[in-house]
Design a protein around this motif. Structure first.
Motif, mmCIF file in Angstrom:
data_model
loop_
_atom_site.group_PDB
_atom_site.id
_atom_site.type_symbol
_atom_site.label_atom_id
_atom_site.label_comp_id
_atom_site.label_asym_id
_atom_site.label_seq_id
_atom_site.Cartn_x
_atom_site.Cartn_y
_atom_site.Cartn_z
ATOM 1 N N PHE A 1 -21.572 -24.937 5.521
ATOM 2 C CA PHE A 1 -21.245 -24.027 3.827
ATOM 3 C C PHE A 1 -21.865 -23.453 3.383
ATOM 4 N N LEU A 2 -23.139 -22.636 4.094
ATOM 5 C CA LEU A 2 -24.377 -21.843 2.621
ATOM 6 C C LEU A 2 -24.346 -20.667 3.954
ATOM 7 N N LEU A 3 -23.627 -20.182 5.167
ATOM 8 C CA LEU A 3 -24.163 -19.364 6.335
ATOM 9 C C LEU A 3 -24.209 -17.595 5.524
ATOM 10 N N TYR A 4 -23.765 -17.627 4.297
ATOM 11 C CA TYR A 4 -24.292 -16.233 3.694
ATOM 12 C C TYR A 4 -24.893 -16.405 2.238
ATOM 13 N N SER A 5 -25.377 -16.990 2.713
ATOM 14 C CA SER A 5 -26.194 -17.235 0.730
ATOM 15 C C SER A 5 -27.419 -16.494 0.869
ATOM 16 N N PRO A 6 -27.237 -16.221 -0.319
ATOM 17 C CA PRO A 6 -29.292 -15.542 -0.364
ATOM 18 C C PRO A 6 -30.245 -17.202 0.355
ATOM 19 N N GLU A 7 -30.008 -17.717 0.690
ATOM 20 C CA GLU A 7 -31.245 -18.665 0.675
ATOM 21 C C GLU A 7 -31.088 -18.110 2.710
#
Length: 269
Positions: free
Chosen positions: A147-153
């Motif tokens: 759900f977060l693969l392309y997030s800034p983190e």
């Protein structure tokens, strides 16, 4: 494609956007493919942050990003599922498959024809699951859903550069809430987690919106995608198709997109 044994496909999007369903479908259609889940890298409950008085499973701080990066590096180098990862995600039910058997069979036939001698996909992927590491020149495919693969983190943690193809699935807030609230719960390291009342509105959707705002015009995650940002980040999505696209349509798009991307990686386009 360099000296490695696998290509890695990322599938990201909001919770309940269909990521795991699509990952399992692609595993069934492309020979020699296996699935890795971002959820397999959750930290223990005792290390999770809280928000609105609730455990926050849906933020980057809940994920052991260095361990996930280590797993992806292992896959690239060895072409096998990381032996140090204890997968819990495949123990979770995702309900009945929304794609008809006939559509899956047709996709399998298309991929098989694409891999025949003389066809564009020949000599890229292994034709079957090997008992050992892939032989030289033939690659396995790993599908990573999260759900977060392309997030800034994740970008800061070095995850996106390890992904050879990046797919983004879209879903409306209403549909995501409906699907998530239908789930019984999730297998965890400690046992089983069930969303408390209001969890999507308080935690899941706000976190998704904050992490993905830069991919959309004016930061509206239910609005139009910013095609310039997608191109810059190498992300492929069903631009202009709306939010709640039928899974059969998404599945066929993903199969076509991956065949095209694999050809590009192999220098055949």
């Amino acid at each position: 494609m360099e000296n490695r044994k696998a290509v890695i496909v990322g599938i990201s999007g909001a919770s309940s956007s269909g990521k795991t369903t699509l990952a399992r479908l692609l595993r069934d259609v492309f020979p020699g493919t296996f699935v890795l889940h971002e959820d397999d890298f959750y930290r223990p409950e005792t290390e999770l942050p809280t928000k609105e008085g609730l455990l926050d499973w849906d933020c980057a701080e809940a994920i052991d990003i260095p361990e996930m990066t280590r797993a992806l590096s292992h896959i690239r180098t060895h072409g096998t599922f990381p032996p140090f990862v204890d997968s819990k995600e495949d123990q979770n039910s995702i309900g009945a498959c929304p794609v008809p058997d006939s559509a899956i069979a047709l996709a399998k036939s298309r991929v098989a024809a694409w891999q025949l001698p003389g066809a564009p996909g020949h000599g890229i992927l292994l034709q079957q699951h090997p008992s050992s590491s892939p032989s030289s020149g033939l690659l396995r495919m790993c599908v990573l859903d999260g759900f977060l693969l392309y997030s800034p983190e994740m970008q800061a943690g070095g995850v996106p550069p390890l992904l050879d193809a990046k797919l983004l699935l879209l879903v409306s807030r209403a549909r995501a809430t409906q699907r998530r609230e239908r789930r019984d719960g999730y297998v965890t390291l400690e046992g089983f987690w069930t969303d408390p009342p209001g969890y999507v509105d308080k935690i899941v959707w706000p976190n998704y919106a904050a992490a993905h705002a830069r991919l959309f015009r004016d930061g509206d995650v239910e609005g139009e995608l910013d095609e310039g940002v997608l191109e810059e980040m190498g992300i492929r999505a069903q631009v202009g198709k709306g939010l709640d696209v039928a899974m059969e349509t998404t599945f066929n798009w993903a199969v076509d997109t991956l065949m095209e991307r694999l050809e590009e990686l192999a220098g055949k386009r």
